[in-house]
Design a protein around this motif. Structure first.
Motif, PDB file in Angstrom:
ATOM      1  N   VAL A  37      -4.182   0.797  -6.284  1.00 41.71           N
ATOM      2  CA  VAL A  37      -4.238  -0.022  -5.067  1.00 41.71           C
ATOM      3  C   VAL A  37      -5.113   0.674  -4.028  1.00 41.71           C
ATOM      4  O   VAL A  37      -4.926   1.847  -3.741  1.00 41.71           O
ATOM      5  CB  VAL A  37      -2.819  -0.203  -4.463  1.00 41.71           C
ATOM      6  N   GLY A  38      -6.063  -0.070  -3.472  1.00 41.51           N
ATOM      7  CA  GLY A  38      -6.862   0.449  -2.366  1.00 41.51           C
ATOM      8  C   GLY A  38      -6.514  -0.343  -1.122  1.00 41.51           C
ATOM      9  O   GLY A  38      -6.428  -1.568  -1.175  1.00 41.51           O
ATOM     10  N   PHE A  39      -6.279   0.373  -0.019  1.00 41.53           N
ATOM     11  CA  PHE A  39      -5.882  -0.312   1.214  1.00 41.53           C
ATOM     12  C   PHE A  39      -6.911  -0.047   2.305  1.00 41.53           C
ATOM     13  O   PHE A  39      -7.269   1.097   2.563  1.00 41.53           O
ATOM     14  CB  PHE A  39      -4.495   0.188   1.651  1.00 41.53           C
ATOM     15  N   ALA A  98       0.820  -1.218   0.000  1.00 40.05           N
ATOM     16  CA  ALA A  98       0.000   0.000   0.000  1.00 40.05           C
ATOM     17  C   ALA A  98       0.856   1.271   0.000  1.00 40.05           C
ATOM     18  O   ALA A  98       0.303   2.374   0.025  1.00 40.05           O
ATOM     19  CB  ALA A  98      -0.897  -0.005   1.222  1.00 40.05           C
ATOM     20  N   ASN A  99       2.175   1.093   0.001  1.00 43.45           N
ATOM     21  CA  ASN A  99       3.089   2.239   0.058  1.00 43.45           C
ATOM     22  C   ASN A  99       3.057   2.956   1.400  1.00 43.45           C
ATOM     23  O   ASN A  99       3.459   4.110   1.497  1.00 43.45           O
ATOM     24  CB  ASN A  99       2.794   3.251  -1.055  1.00 43.45           C
ATOM     25  N   TRP A 100       2.522   2.311   2.418  1.00 47.75           N
ATOM     26  CA  TRP A 100       2.511   2.916   3.748  1.00 47.75           C
ATOM     27  C   TRP A 100       3.901   2.881   4.366  1.00 47.75           C
ATOM     28  O   TRP A 100       4.272   3.775   5.089  1.00 47.75           O
ATOM     29  CB  TRP A 100       1.533   2.164   4.674  1.00 47.75           C
ATOM     30  N   ARG A 145     -14.364   4.007   0.662  1.00 44.44           N
ATOM     31  CA  ARG A 145     -13.343   4.998   0.282  1.00 44.44           C
ATOM     32  C   ARG A 145     -12.243   4.345  -0.558  1.00 44.44           C
ATOM     33  O   ARG A 145     -11.782   4.915  -1.553  1.00 44.44           O
ATOM     34  CB  ARG A 145     -12.729   5.633   1.526  1.00 44.44           C
ATOM     35  N   ASN A 150      -9.211   4.544   9.181  1.00 44.11           N
ATOM     36  CA  ASN A 150      -8.512   5.839   9.278  1.00 44.11           C
ATOM     37  C   ASN A 150      -9.292   6.897   8.498  1.00 44.11           C
ATOM     38  O   ASN A 150      -8.993   7.214   7.365  1.00 44.11           O
ATOM     39  CB  ASN A 150      -7.066   5.729   8.790  1.00 44.11           C
TER      40      ASN A 150
END
Lengths: 343, 227
Positions: free
Chosen positions: B76-78, B49-51, B141, B84
């Protein structure tokens, strides 16, 4: 990009309203306004007036004799020169200085902090009474009154209040907001959209600047304080807002949660506020204070608000604040890129 | 291949995290990532997720390197374990904010509100919603930009039976629409019901990669969850 930044700024302002941070912005100017109404009411009868006399000035013997005889009303303080007297006056160690009048050598000029104050009236009345007792009805000894600062005590405290507001937003409100967004992973959610780190940081810094401007505006409107160089003043507040907002965002990035951000904020808030705001009253603080960015903001503020100064000769302060703001912005960017304490 | 992971590594304190990991995923797979706490499941999800940024290795989504964040955004959806969202604001505001940032029309928000039965709650603040509803908003979302890959970290954690069933239904619908889905889980029934493929992580390494049938026939599950 600009639309993204504006939308994020708007969103941040709404958050400030929702999480009650905005109440501080409104409360502090009201608090200041109410506090100022309790200032400038000295009890002039309680202690003798402290008047500075310059050692090598040729005062009329009648004046010196009369003042010396009225020691319960006026205390004489002998000073080296006018500059020393001004310093003592700023430090409130004396109430006024008597100088030879340049236009009328037989009479005197009274130098006080502010013309329109009860203190000044008491000094003038006391000298009138002395002069009447010593010489009868002649021309008053004090022919002219000059003020060190424009405006009253209210105005003299204005730079300190503005510094408080700017530091409060920078060191208390913004770090907590940034840490909250980190803690709740809201930044990471935003970074899954096309928003990038630079846009997010700029929006947050802009939020701090807008809050600063609004708080300062409310303070000026409530107190009725005018400014000679309005454009320069607005620009300087904006630069100060940028510096301390970027600084605050950086502090927020150093913390994992809101609680630590608030603590760190206070740890930075007081050391930045006190030496700068109190630098006029302490030689030691005066030597430390210029190292702080808050002093580079506070000094010019005093010059603009109290001495009707302009921004023309303040390039060092501008550069210093912009440099601190840019550096802290850059450090925040690096931390954000590394997702510092965001896991 | 839609997702390619090559030597992706992220270690915390030199032992926990994810050791060099490689696998490929075809479009439309529904992958359960299974393992104990600390096995590296969430680390893998967050890196996809690139977090969090990997120490080494790389991953590609639809042929685009994940580190090219701006290019991969929207693909990509996380959905993290803890929703959050902006708590102070309404469901609709949250969705509209993200729709705007994703450059999606606001009509997409209406679609999501209907799709996830959120219309009755559109004006409710997030902080007043149950965890299940918050999770639904979170999923909505994540789907706003119509991503081709969806990542769910412990999606049913803390949800009651009814909400869990509702979430399974949602996941099946999303999968039926052709999306590739990863989800982390501890629950055997969840893995059995949903997954088309299972990746088992143990101490940061993949120890099993196969179908649910193979998984439950093998000793891996038993060994993993043996008392």
């Amino acid at each position: 990009m600009i639309r993204n930044i504006l939308v994020l700024t708007f969103n941040d302002l709404l958050i400030a309203i929702k999480n009650k941070a905005i109440y501080l912005i409104i409360f502090i100017p009201f608090f200041v306004f109410i506090s100022l109404n309790f200032i400038d009411k000295p009890n002039a009868d309680s202690s003798p007036l402290e008047i500075g006399f310059i050692q090598h000035e040729a005062y009329a013997p009648a004046i010196i004799d009369s003042v010396a005889a009225a020691e319960q009303v006026i205390t004489m303080t002998w000073i080296q020169n006018e500059q020393e007297g001004k310093t003592l006056l700023k430090e409130k160690k004396i109430d006024g200085i008597l100088l030879r009048n340049k236009n009328a050598p037989d009479s005197l000029t009274l130098l006080v902090l502010k013309k329109e104050s009860l203190h000044t009236i008491v000094i003038v009345e006391s000298f009138l009474a002395l002069q009447k007792a010593a010489e009868g009805n002649r021309d008053a000894w004090i022919a002219d009154i000059e003020a060190l600062y424009a405006g009253g005590i209210q105005r003299q405290t204005l730079p300190t209040w503005i510094l408080m507001i700017v530091l409060l937003i920078g060191f208390i409100i913004l770090p907590a907001q940034v840490a909250e967004e980190k803690e709740k992973k809201l930044i990471l959610a935003l970074l899954q959209t096309p928003i990038n780190e630079f846009e997010w940081l700029l929006a947050k810094t802009l939020t701090g600047m807008v809050l600063t401007m609004v708080a300062v505006l409310i303070l000026h409107l409530l107190g009725g304080f005018g400014v000679v160089d309005l454009t320069g003043y607005i620009a300087f507040i904006a630069v100060g807002g940028f510096c301390f907002s970027a600084y605050g965002v950086f502090l927020g990035f150093l913390c994992r949660n809101q609680a630590s951000a608030r603590t760190l904020g206070v740890v930075f808030y007081l050391p930045h506020l006190l030496p700068s705001a109190l630098s006029d009253f302490s030689q030691q603080l005066s030597s430390i204070a210029p190292l702080l960015p808050s002093y580079q903001f506070y000094g010019p503020l005093r010059a603009i608000l109290l001495e009707d100064g302009t921004m023309a000769n303040l390039s060092f302060e501008w550069s210093y604040l912009l440099l601190v703001g840019t550096l802290t912005f850059f450090f925040s960017y690096l931390l954000m890129k590394r997702r510092w304490l965001m896991k | 291949m839609q997702v390619e992971v090559r030597g992706l590594t992220k270690l915390y304190n030199l032992d926990r995290g994810l050791r060099p990991t490689s696998f490929v995923v075809r479009q439309g797979e529904l992958i359960a990532v299974v393992g104990h706490n600390g096995a590296g499941k969430s680390t893998l999800m967050k890196m996809l997720a690139n977090w969090i940024l990997p120490d080494n290795g790389e991953a590609m989504i639809d042929g685009i390197l994940l580190k090219n964040r701006t290019a991969v955004v929207g693909k990509v959806g996380f959905v993290p374990e803890v929703p959050n969202l902006f708590d102070f604001f309404s469901v609709e505001y949250n969705l509209k904010l993200f729709a705007y940032l994703f450059r999606m029309p606001f009509s997409r928000v209406d679609e999501v509100l209907s799709e996830f039965n959120l219309r009755p709650f559109r004006k409710n603040k997030i902080q007043t919603l149950s965890k299940g509803l918050k999770q639904r908003v979170n999923i909505g979302r994540a789907l706003l930009a119509n991503p081709s890959v969806l990542l769910f970290d412990e999606p049913t954690s803390g949800l009651d039976f009814e909400m869990t069933k509702e979430l399974y239904r949602l996941l099946k619908n999303i999968h039926a629409a052709g999306k590739t889905i990863f989800f982390t889980s501890h629950r055997p029934e969840e893995i059995k019901t949903l997954a088309t493929r299972i990746l088992v992580l143990h101490e940061g390494s993949i120890i099993f990669d196969g179908s649910p049938k193979e998984y439950f026939q093998s000793q891996v599950h038993e060994n993993l969850y043996a008392l």
